[in-house]
Design an enzyme around this catalytic site. Structure first.
Site, mmCIF file in Angstrom:
data_model
loop_
_atom_site.group_PDB
_atom_site.id
_atom_site.type_symbol
_atom_site.label_atom_id
_atom_site.label_comp_id
_atom_site.label_asym_id
_atom_site.label_seq_id
_atom_site.Cartn_x
_atom_site.Cartn_y
_atom_site.Cartn_z
ATOM 1 N N HIS A 476 16.036 39.112 30.081
ATOM 2 C CA HIS A 476 16.262 37.840 30.719
ATOM 3 C C HIS A 476 16.261 37.902 32.255
ATOM 4 O O HIS A 476 15.569 37.064 33.127
ATOM 5 C CB HIS A 476 17.477 37.126 30.117
ATOM 6 C CG HIS A 476 17.676 35.724 30.734
ATOM 7 N ND1 HIS A 476 17.462 34.468 29.928
ATOM 8 C CD2 HIS A 476 18.485 35.451 31.979
ATOM 9 C CE1 HIS A 476 17.790 33.609 30.708
ATOM 10 N NE2 HIS A 476 18.471 33.896 31.950
ATOM 11 N N GLU A 477 17.140 38.727 32.759
ATOM 12 C CA GLU A 477 17.592 38.898 34.070
ATOM 13 C C GLU A 477 16.373 39.264 35.087
ATOM 14 O O GLU A 477 16.016 38.901 36.026
ATOM 15 C CB GLU A 477 18.606 39.489 34.649
ATOM 16 C CG GLU A 477 19.998 39.035 34.266
ATOM 17 C CD GLU A 477 20.351 37.476 34.544
ATOM 18 O OE1 GLU A 477 19.495 36.873 35.280
ATOM 19 O OE2 GLU A 477 21.136 36.841 33.685
ATOM 20 N N HIS A 480 13.782 36.688 35.750
ATOM 21 C CA HIS A 480 14.157 35.856 36.879
ATOM 22 C C HIS A 480 13.732 36.454 38.140
ATOM 23 O O HIS A 480 13.063 36.085 39.141
ATOM 24 C CB HIS A 480 15.478 35.403 36.949
ATOM 25 C CG HIS A 480 16.294 34.548 36.401
ATOM 26 N ND1 HIS A 480 15.867 33.211 35.970
ATOM 27 C CD2 HIS A 480 17.320 34.772 35.235
ATOM 28 C CE1 HIS A 480 16.446 32.523 35.419
ATOM 29 N NE2 HIS A 480 17.447 33.387 34.738
ATOM 30 N N GLU A 505 15.909 28.237 33.755
ATOM 31 C CA GLU A 505 16.032 29.194 32.664
ATOM 32 C C GLU A 505 14.697 29.517 31.710
ATOM 33 O O GLU A 505 14.770 30.628 31.259
ATOM 34 C CB GLU A 505 17.311 28.971 32.026
ATOM 35 C CG GLU A 505 18.539 28.664 32.633
ATOM 36 C CD GLU A 505 19.152 30.098 33.336
ATOM 37 O OE1 GLU A 505 18.556 31.336 32.879
ATOM 38 O OE2 GLU A 505 19.658 30.090 34.270
ATOM 39 N N TYR A 654 20.522 25.327 29.848
ATOM 40 C CA TYR A 654 20.299 26.420 28.817
ATOM 41 C C TYR A 654 19.632 26.016 27.719
ATOM 42 O O TYR A 654 18.794 26.883 27.058
ATOM 43 C CB TYR A 654 21.710 27.211 29.014
ATOM 44 C CG TYR A 654 21.782 28.065 29.897
ATOM 45 C CD1 TYR A 654 21.380 29.320 30.119
ATOM 46 C CD2 TYR A 654 22.969 27.590 30.794
ATOM 47 C CE1 TYR A 654 21.568 30.074 31.019
ATOM 48 C CE2 TYR A 654 23.156 28.385 32.045
ATOM 49 C CZ TYR A 654 22.468 29.728 32.180
ATOM 50 O OH TYR A 654 22.762 30.484 33.097
#
Length: 719
Positions: A476-477, A480, A505, A654
C-alpha cells in the site's frame, strides 16, 4: 551492479545535513524570499494589467522551488534521532504554516488573482485548474470575509490550528510509554518478539518492557493467552497520549468556529465541498448504507467468535471484548482455516519481499529500480559525501528509471526507512521529499519520495519477517511512493498524491489486490532459511525447540506452498464485516465531531465518551464500560493522528476510495493482474495525472464509465 547509464542520475539527490540551527534559518530564508516575490508582483502589476504570466507564473515558480527544501525541513521531525533536530523541524513547519496562512490572506495578491480569473484568458487545462483553485483558496481562507474583527479572528484560528496539529503529531512521535510484564504474563507471545524487548533490572528485574510500538503491540494482542494482559495493553495504548486530549478538543471547536465564520453550517460542509463527495449528505448516506449492510454480517461473525471464546475460556462471561478480537480472530484463522501467520511470515523476509514488489512494479509500469550503495552514493550527492544522502544508516535509497520500452529516462529517487527507533513516526506512511514539476525554463524537475515504516528489526539468526498484513501495508505505502514517482505535472501543487482526500487512497488500495493473487504471492515469497547458512541454522534450532529437541525433517520449500496460499486467500474476507465496522467507527466519529448541529453542541460534546460509545454501538464489541468503567475509560481520539493531520471530515475517504479501487481492479486487472498494457494505461491515465485534473474525470476516463459500487459490495460478499 547496475549498468553505467543507470548509475548516474541527471539530478543530484537531496541531502540531509541539516542542524537544529540551519533548519530554522533555512525556513526563515525561504519565507523571506517568497515574501519578496509576492511583494514584487504586487508592486509591479496592477489589476487592469494582471495576467496568468505576470501574476500566477512567478508565484507558482516560487512555490515549486520552495517545496524542494520545505518538505525536507518538516520531514526531520518524523525521522531524526536527534531531539533538537526534531524540535527545530517542528518549529520550521510552524513558521512555514504561519507564512502560508499569511500568504493566502493577502488581500493585495488576491486582488490580482481575482483580476486574472475575470480576464478569462485561454489557458491549458492544468493552468486553468491552478488559477481556479488559487482563487478559491483565498476565499476559503477568509478573504470572502469583510476586513476587520471577523477576518482577524479567522487568521488567529488558522494559526492556532497549525500549532495544535504540529504539537499533536510531535506528542505521538515522541511517545515512548509501555508496561513491565513478567515472562509468564506474556505467555503465548512469540519468542522472537520477547527476545527483542528491553530487560528490567532493580525492582523490574526479570520483567520485560512492552512498548506500544506496532512490532510489540500487535503480536501481544494476537498471541498473549492472558486476557487481563491484553486488556491492560489495550487500555494503556488508548491512554498513551492523553496530553493530546485538550489539543484535540480545541482543534475540533476552532474548526467549527472557522467554518461558521465563512458561512458554512459546520466544518464537514466546508471540507467536503472540494472533494469528490461534494456534500456531507453524500458521505452520511454512503456510511449509513454501508453500516446497514455490514451490521448483520458483523453480528454473525461475533456469534462465531463468541462460540470459540466460550469453548476455550473457562471464565467466559458471555461478552466479547475489544481486547479479545485480535486473539480470537487469529485462533479462528488457525483452527478453521489452518492459517499459521508465523509460518507465512517465514516466507516473507523484508529484503526479498521488497525486491519482489519492485519487480512487480517494474513489469507493470515499465520501471527500473537501482539501489544506490557504496561509492555510487557519493557520486549522486551534491556534497560528494555518500552519507549525506540519507538521514539514518538504516535507510536504503534507489534511483528509479524508465525501462527501454518507456524511453530509459530518469524518474526520481525512492527512499526506504523501515525499522522503528526512538522519536520516529510510529505508523507506516509515504512522505514526499521533493515534488516533480516543470521549472521556469520548461525542464523537468524529478521527485524524491520516502517510505517510513516500523517493521521488526532483523537479528543474527533471523531477518525481519513480514506477517501477511504487513506485506499488504508495504504494498500500500509503496503504491503511494510509485504514485509520487511517476506523476508528471506542470505544477508541484498537483504532483503525485496531491489529489483530493477521498481519492488519494484509491491507487494504493488497488495495488493491495496483488497481495491476494496466488501467482504474485508465490513470486514474492522466499523462505528465510534459504538466504544464508546462519538463517538456516537459526531456523533448524527454532524447529528443534518447537518439537522438543527432535531434528527438523528436511529444509522447508523455498517458495510458499500452494496449500498455504490457498488457505490464506480463503481467509481474505473472514471477519471482514467486523474489520470494516471498525473503519466505519473511525469515519462516523470523524463526521460526528465535524458536523454538530450548533457551535454550543460541539463545545458540550464529551469527545472521549462519544468515541467509545460509537465504537461499542458500531462494532458491537464490549469495552471496559461493560465492566463498570463508564464511557471515559480511554481517549482513542488523542492517538488518532489522521483527524489532526489532514483527514478531518475525510476519514470516510478510506472506505469510499475502496469503492473506486475495487472497481478499477475488477474492471481492468482482475482477469490478468500482470498485464503490462493495463499497467502502462493505469500509469499514464491515473498515476501520472496526480491532482492536475478533476479526479472523477481521471477515474471515468480510465474505467470508460462512471465508477460503480457493484464490485466493492461483490468483493465484500454483500452484493
Amino acid at each position: 551492479m547496475a549498468p553505467a547509464h543507470l548509475r548516474r542520475p541527471p539530478q543530484p539527490s537531496p541531502v540531509f545535513t541539516a542542524t537544529a540551527q540551519s533548519i530554522v534559518a533555512d525556513a526563515e530564508r525561504l519565507i523571506s524570499t517568497s515574501r519578496e516575490i509576492q511583494d514584487k508582483v504586487v508592486a509591479e502589476v496592477k489589476p487592469d494589467s494582471a495576467t496568468f504570466a505576470n501574476v500566477l507564473s512567478p508565484l507558482t515558480q516560487d512555490e515549486n522551488v520552495m517545496a524542494l527544501e520545505a518538505h525536507i525541513l518538516g520531514f526531520y521531525q518524523a525521522v531524526s534521532t536527534d531531539q533538537k533536530l526534531r524540535d527545530a523541524s517542528s518549529k520550521a513547519e510552524e513558521l512555514m504554516d504561519e507564512f502560508f496562512i499569511e500568504s493566502v490572506m493577502r488581500e493585495d495578491v488576491f486582488g490580482l488573482v481575482d483580476a486574472v480569473l475575470k480576464r478569462n484568458e485561454s489557458l491549458d487545462p492544468e493552468s486553468r485548474r491552478l488559477l481556479e483553485k488559487e482563487h478559491k483558496d483565498f476565499v476559503r481562507n477568509g478573504l470572502g470575509l469583510p476586513a476587520g474583527p471577523q477576518r482577524a479572528r479567522f487568521k488567529e484560528i488558522k494559526k492556532r490550528l497549525s500549532q495544535l496539529s504540529i504539537e499533536f503529531q510531535k506528542n505521538l512521535n515522541e511517545e515512548n510509554g509501555g508496561i513491565w510484564f513478567t515472562h509468564e504474563q506474556l505467555d503465548g507471545v512469540p519468542e522472537d518478539v520477547l527476545s527483542g524487548l528491553k530487560k528490567g533490572d532493580g525492582e523490574n528485574a526479570g520483567k520485560l518492557w512492552l512498548t506500544f510500538k506496532y512490532p510489540d503491540l500487535f503480536p501481544t494482542m494476537k498471541y498473549a493467552t492472558n486476557s487481563d494482559v491484553r486488556r491492560q495493553v489495550m487500555v494503556a495504548n488508548e491512554n498513551k497520549c492523553n496530553q493530546n486530549v485538550p489539543l484535540f478538543r480545541e482543534a475540533i471547536v476552532l474548526r467549527d468556529e472557522a467554518a461558521r465564520l465563512l458561512g458554512y453550517p459546520n466544518h464537514a460542509a466546508f471540507r467536503i465541498e472540494d472533494k469528490m463527495a461534494k456534500t456531507p449528505e453524500t458521505v452520511n448516506k454512503f456510511l449509513g448504507d454501508l453500516r446497514t449492510r455490514l451490521t448483520a454480517g458483523g453480528r454473525q461473525e461475533l456469534e462465531k467468535l463468541k462460540e470459540l471464546k466460550k469453548e476455550l475460556d473457562p471464565q467466559f462471561d458471555g461478552r466479547y471484548y475489544l481486547w479479545d478480537h485480535r486473539f480470537y480472530d487469529r485462533l479462528m484463522l488457525e483452527r478453521d482455516f489452518q492459517l499459521d501467520q508465523q509460518l507465512i511470515a517465514e516466507y516473507f523476509p523484508l529484503s526479498t519481499t521488497i525486491e519482489g514488489m519492485l519487480k512487480i512494479f517494474e513489469e507493470l509500469f515499465g520501471l527500473e529500480f537501482v539501489e544506490i550503495t557504496g561509492d555510487d552514493r557519493a557520486a549522486v550527492a551534491p556534497t560528494g559525501k555518500g552519507n549525506d544522502i540519507v538521514w539514518h544508516e538504516d535507510v536504503q535509497v534507489f534511483s528509479v528509471w524508465n525501462d527501454e520500452g518507456e524511453g530509459s529516462g530518469f524518474v526520481g529517487y525512492l527512499y526506504l526507512d523501515l525499522f522503528p527507533r526512538e522519536g520516529k513516526y510510529g505508523h507506516a506512511a509515504n512522505f514526499n521529499l521533493q515534488p516533480g514539476f516543470l521549472d521556469k525554463d520548461g525542464n523537468r524537475r524529478y521527485p524524491a519520495t520516502a517510505l517510513v515504516c516500523n517493521f521488526t528489526k532483523p537479528t543474527p539468526k533471523k531477518p525481519s519477517l513480514l506477517k501477511h498484513d504487513e506485506v499488504v501495508t508495504l504494498f500500500h505505502e509503496l503504491g503511494h511512493g510509485i504514485h509520487d514517482l511517476v506523476s508528471r505535472t506542470t505544477y508541484s501543487r498537483f504532483h503525485g498524491t496531491s489529489t483530493v482526500r477521498d481519492f488519494v487512497e484509491a491507487p494504493s488500495q488497488m495495488l493491495e489486490n496483488w497481495c491476494w493473487t496466488p501467482s504474485q504471492l508465490r513470486a514474492l515469497s522466499r523462505h528465510y532459511s534459504t538466504l544464508t547458512p546462519e538463517y538456516l541454522a537459526g531456523w533448524t534450532e527454532a524447529q528443534q525447540a518447537r518439537s522438543g529437541g527432535k531434528t527438523a525433517t528436511g529444509p522447508p520449500s523455498e517458495r510458499i506452498p500452494d496449500d498455504v496460499i490457498a488457505n490464506l486467500i480463503r481467509t481474505k474476507h473472514v471477519n471482514d464485516a467486523l474489520f470494516n465496522l471498525r473503519q466505519l467507527h473511525f469515519g462516523i466519529f470523524d463526521m460526528t465531531v465535524h458536523e454538530p448541529t450548533s457551535h454550543a453542541a460541539i463545545e458540550g460534546l464529551p469527545l472521549s465518551a462519544t468515541y467509545n460509545k460509537l465504537r461499542h454501538e458500531i462494532t458491537q464489541m464490549d469495552g471496559p464500560e461493560a465492566l463498570g468503567g463508564g464511557d471515559e475509560w480511554g481517549h482513542g481520539e488523542a492517538t488518532f493522528g489522521h483527524l489532526i493531520g489532514g483527514y478531518d471530515a475525510g476519514y470516510y475517504g478510506y472506505l469510499s476510495s475502496q469503492v473506486y479501487s475495487t472497481d478499477m481492479f475488477y474492471t481492468v486487472f482482475k482477469a490478468n493482474p500482470m498485464d503490462p498494457q493495463a499497467g502502462r494505461r493505469y500509469r499514464y491515465q491515473v498515476l501520472e495525472k496526480g491532482g492536475s485534473q478533476d479526479e472523477m474525470q481521471t477515474l471515468t476516463e480510465f474505467l470508460g464509465r462512471e465508477p460503480q459500487t457493484t464490485a466493492f459490495y461483490q468483493d465484500l460478499g454483500l452484493a
